[in-house]
Write a protein that holds these residues in place. Sequence first.
Motif, PDB file in Angstrom:
ATOM      1  N   VAL A   1       0.853  -1.184   0.000  1.00 23.97           N
ATOM      2  CA  VAL A   1       0.000   0.000   0.000  1.00 23.97           C
ATOM      3  C   VAL A   1       0.887   1.232   0.000  1.00 23.97           C
ATOM      4  O   VAL A   1       1.801   1.363   0.821  1.00 23.97           O
ATOM      5  N   SER A   2       0.626   2.129  -0.927  1.00 25.70           N
ATOM      6  CA  SER A   2       1.370   3.379  -1.005  1.00 25.70           C
ATOM      7  C   SER A   2       0.483   4.522  -0.546  1.00 25.70           C
ATOM      8  O   SER A   2      -0.668   4.623  -0.961  1.00 25.70           O
ATOM      9  N   ILE A   3       1.018   5.371   0.314  1.00 24.68           N
ATOM     10  CA  ILE A   3       0.295   6.534   0.819  1.00 24.68           C
ATOM     11  C   ILE A   3       0.887   7.780   0.174  1.00 24.68           C
ATOM     12  O   ILE A   3       2.100   8.032   0.283  1.00 24.68           O
ATOM     13  N   TYR A   4       0.049   8.558  -0.489  1.00 24.56           N
ATOM     14  CA  TYR A   4       0.487   9.768  -1.160  1.00 24.56           C
ATOM     15  C   TYR A   4      -0.222  10.967  -0.543  1.00 24.56           C
ATOM     16  O   TYR A   4      -1.452  10.993  -0.454  1.00 24.56           O
TER      17      TYR A   4
ATOM     18  N   VAL B   1      -4.081  11.345   0.618  1.00 24.77           N
ATOM     19  CA  VAL B   1      -4.289  12.137   1.819  1.00 24.77           C
ATOM     20  C   VAL B   1      -4.182  13.619   1.477  1.00 24.77           C
ATOM     21  O   VAL B   1      -3.225  14.052   0.818  1.00 24.77           O
ATOM     22  N   PHE B   2      -5.171  14.390   1.918  1.00 25.27           N
ATOM     23  CA  PHE B   2      -5.138  15.852   1.807  1.00 25.27           C
ATOM     24  C   PHE B   2      -5.099  16.402   3.233  1.00 25.27           C
ATOM     25  O   PHE B   2      -6.066  16.249   3.979  1.00 25.27           O
TER      26      PHE B   2
ATOM     27  N   MET C   1      -9.316   7.609   0.453  1.00 23.39           N
ATOM     28  CA  MET C   1      -9.156   9.058   0.416  1.00 23.39           C
ATOM     29  C   MET C   1      -9.444   9.603   1.807  1.00 23.39           C
ATOM     30  O   MET C   1     -10.482   9.311   2.398  1.00 23.39           O
ATOM     31  N   SER C   2      -8.510  10.423   2.313  1.00 22.82           N
ATOM     32  CA  SER C   2      -8.658  11.019   3.634  1.00 22.82           C
ATOM     33  C   SER C   2      -8.447  12.523   3.523  1.00 22.82           C
ATOM     34  O   SER C   2      -7.506  12.977   2.865  1.00 22.82           O
ATOM     35  N   VAL C   3      -9.323  13.288   4.185  1.00 27.11           N
ATOM     36  CA  VAL C   3      -9.199  14.744   4.239  1.00 27.11           C
ATOM     37  C   VAL C   3      -9.056  15.118   5.712  1.00 27.11           C
ATOM     38  O   VAL C   3      -9.968  14.883   6.511  1.00 27.11           O
ATOM     39  N   LEU C   4      -7.905  15.710   6.062  1.00 24.84           N
ATOM     40  CA  LEU C   4      -7.544  15.906   7.456  1.00 24.84           C
ATOM     41  C   LEU C   4      -7.123  17.353   7.720  1.00 24.84           C
ATOM     42  O   LEU C   4      -6.940  18.142   6.794  1.00 24.84           O
TER      43      LEU C   4
ATOM     44  N   LEU D   1     -13.272   6.103   2.765  1.00 23.81           N
ATOM     45  CA  LEU D   1     -13.423   7.560   2.694  1.00 23.81           C
ATOM     46  C   LEU D   1     -13.508   8.088   4.116  1.00 23.81           C
ATOM     47  O   LEU D   1     -14.344   7.644   4.906  1.00 23.81           O
ATOM     48  N   TYR D   2     -12.629   9.049   4.440  1.00 27.99           N
ATOM     49  CA  TYR D   2     -12.634   9.626   5.776  1.00 27.99           C
ATOM     50  C   TYR D   2     -12.461  11.133   5.667  1.00 27.99           C
ATOM     51  O   TYR D   2     -11.518  11.631   5.041  1.00 27.99           O
ATOM     52  N   ILE D   3     -13.384  11.879   6.287  1.00 27.35           N
ATOM     53  CA  ILE D   3     -13.301  13.331   6.355  1.00 27.35           C
ATOM     54  C   ILE D   3     -13.310  13.702   7.828  1.00 27.35           C
ATOM     55  O   ILE D   3     -14.295  13.476   8.534  1.00 27.35           O
ATOM     56  N   ALA D   4     -12.206  14.269   8.294  1.00 27.94           N
ATOM     57  CA  ALA D   4     -12.047  14.562   9.715  1.00 27.94           C
ATOM     58  C   ALA D   4     -12.835  15.807  10.107  1.00 27.94           C
ATOM     59  O   ALA D   4     -13.210  16.638   9.265  1.00 27.94           O
ATOM     60  N   THR D   5     -13.066  15.961  11.398  1.00 28.95           N
ATOM     61  CA  THR D   5     -13.770  17.118  11.932  1.00 28.95           C
ATOM     62  C   THR D   5     -13.093  18.405  11.474  1.00 28.95           C
ATOM     63  O   THR D   5     -11.870  18.542  11.572  1.00 28.95           O
TER      64      THR D   5
END
Length: 362
Positions: A60-63, A93-94, A113-116, A143-147
Amino acid sequence: DSSEILSNSIKMQSWDGSVWQTYPSILSGDTLQNGVFVTASNYPISRTFTGFVPIASPAVSIYTWNGSVNQDFQVAANWTPARTILQPSDQLVFSDGLLDSIVNIPNQVIGRMSVLNQTQVLLTSNNITLSLASDNDTTTNELYIATGSTLRIKASNQKMNFINQNNRALIEGRLELQNSSTTNVIDFSNCVATVSASGILASGGNSTGQPFLSDATMLRLFGTYEHKYTTTPGYIPFASWKPGSLVQVIGALSFTLSNNGVANGFRQTFYNFTYHAPNQYGNTNFGLDTVQNNFRMISTGTGTWKGSVLQSKNFFQQGGKIDLSSTNQISDSLIQTQGILKNPIVNNQTQLIFNGTANQQV
């Protein structure tokens, strides 16, 4: 080619207690088979076979988005590390804490996809599908969108969907679809999506299509849904509306219904429902079935809300004009501080039935 090396070198064997015996082995996908032309007698069932998965799961590659060149999704140097080799397991990751307006997104499959970090991501590419592929682990979120973070799609015919089984999505921040004459879509099929108490789901514009493809098993809402449509009724997503959840209609201006007078998605059991359209200038028609807790009318501008609330616990009116033509049941309180509540038929009275089992307030 690594697959050829593996297929030629990994063999199926059996152990008879003293020696290993190697059998013909054929690589078929991720399965090592014993050969289709070998009879069962060649493989004594009293022996134990050992098999190997010939191709290991891809690393798994995390960009992480850095946007150092421009806002182009396909420019490798805009990612850390540089995203030169694309894999369907890639995790994007954003997290730069900025407003990232991403362009030139192709049809693509990614793993996550993660938005942090209070980052705002705006996806603007038209006529594409971005697919999230399950890792088959129900403890992770594709899919994860943080507070405090936001993922917003503002395009024409952009679609996000989930492929394979056991996908998960967790919305603790904001997920919004902005639609004009066409509809952007998030398809929650193959996914269980949760909007937490801090999370906000939103859609709006003037399109007539269905933006969120979901049902009560796919979408669980503990937070807020914002309905921001202006001149069309839009669609409220079909969901399981949990205690504490809230539907807010906040964009309505004026529209005429053609669907037998029933706006799309409004015939559900909501928990809290608020109508606040201070810029409304015409009539809107929203027929509600059940609001388990609070129905609240704040404003209809210079227009009128025409519809029904067939059953609610509390009915609050702080302003606006409501035409109620049906019988409405209230199990707790009716509190009207401002506004007009009436039956649109001349000389007919609005019927409110107080059916609570304890003392009720009017």
